[in-house]
Design a protein around this motif. Structure first.
Motif, mmCIF file in Angstrom:
data_model
loop_
_atom_site.group_PDB
_atom_site.id
_atom_site.type_symbol
_atom_site.label_atom_id
_atom_site.label_comp_id
_atom_site.label_asym_id
_atom_site.label_seq_id
_atom_site.Cartn_x
_atom_site.Cartn_y
_atom_site.Cartn_z
ATOM 1 N N MET A 120 3.990 -14.877 -13.696
ATOM 2 C CA MET A 120 4.393 -14.012 -12.591
ATOM 3 C C MET A 120 3.346 -12.937 -12.298
ATOM 4 S SD MET A 120 6.986 -13.579 -10.532
ATOM 5 C CE MET A 120 7.503 -12.334 -9.376
ATOM 6 N N GLY A 154 2.224 -13.045 -8.352
ATOM 7 C CA GLY A 154 2.745 -14.389 -8.585
ATOM 8 C C GLY A 154 3.424 -15.026 -7.392
ATOM 9 N N ILE A 203 7.625 -21.032 -12.918
ATOM 10 C CA ILE A 203 7.235 -19.654 -13.213
ATOM 11 C C ILE A 203 7.596 -19.340 -14.659
ATOM 12 C CG2 ILE A 203 7.585 -17.218 -12.645
ATOM 13 C CD1 ILE A 203 6.135 -18.621 -10.426
ATOM 14 N N SER A 210 7.502 -16.154 -17.094
ATOM 15 C CA SER A 210 7.324 -14.739 -16.812
ATOM 16 C C SER A 210 7.912 -13.804 -17.848
ATOM 17 C CB SER A 210 7.956 -14.426 -15.444
ATOM 18 O OG SER A 210 7.920 -13.045 -15.171
ATOM 19 N N THR A 260 11.676 -16.104 -6.801
ATOM 20 C CA THR A 260 10.592 -17.083 -6.888
ATOM 21 C C THR A 260 11.052 -18.475 -6.453
ATOM 22 O OG1 THR A 260 11.078 -17.378 -9.245
ATOM 23 C CG2 THR A 260 9.305 -15.870 -8.689
#
Length: 209
Positions: A55, A62, A80, A82, A93
């Protein structure tokens, strides 16, 4: 074999992911990078099935990296990975085009499951997160507001929370200052505050900084 490219600024994280995936069958690590420049340079010559994307990868945030990746390489699936709050960023996201979101605090075994699921074109979030998204507890009240925010609004709020001025936010997100002011006003309305100090308090409650 599922071809995987790892994009994370921390060498120890990249090595850890590689070790986990190499311990299972069916994965091929075809590259690892530390910045967005390296990522898009690699993608000119490599064709991964899945990109594991940090991210907070340096140079471009990100979500912006995710949008660019989805625009230029629509067939690549993005997971992702993160250290940021799952509750806040997972939906954001996924709305921006990720196929999954995995917290760096999750059990290591989740990486194998997540990459497999994402490579098949299926969404991945942990069961714990799915339950938290489905059921708001009293202590989760600030996060209920988050559901109302768009991906772009989350980006603006995060940059404001990190101390950026309108002009810096505009430059970082390739917007004009007037648009940033509009987003700020919209954020205040959605988060039920009437000044910047309270807005940043909400950002803190949402674990944006």
């Amino acid at each position: 074999m599922i071809k995987v490219l790892i994009a994370d600024s921390h060498p120890i994280v990249r090595m850890g992911i590689q070790n986990v995936l190499n311990s299972a069958s069916g994965f091929e690590i075809i590259g690892d990078v530390a910045t967005t420049t390296e990522l898009f340079t690699k993608l000119e010559s490599l064709n991964p099935d899945v990109v594991i994307l940090e991210m907070d990868i340096p140079e471009i945030n990100g979500i912006a990296t995710l949008r660019k990746l989805k625009q230029e390489y629509p067939d690549i699936k993005v997971l992702i990975y993160s250290g940021q709050s799952e509750d806040v960023y997972a939906l954001s996201t996924i709305r921006a085009g990720a196929f999954g979101y995995l917290s760096k605090t999750a059990d290591l075994d989740y990486i194998i499951t997540a990459v497999k699921k994402v490579s098949e074109g299926n969404m991945f979030i942990t069961n714990e997160l799915a339950q938290r998204l489905a059921f708001d507890e009293g202590t989760q009240k600030p996060r209920r507001f988050f559901r109302k925010l768009s991906t772009r609004e989350v980006e603006v709020l995060k940059l404001l929370a990190s101390g950026k001025r309108n002009k810096e936010v505009a430059l970082g997100l390739n917007l004009n200052e007037k648009t940033v002011s509009t987003y700020k006003a919209r954020l205040m309305k959605k988060l039920n505050v009437d000044n910047l100090v309270d807005l940043l308090q909400q950002a803190k409650a949402l674990e944006l900084y």
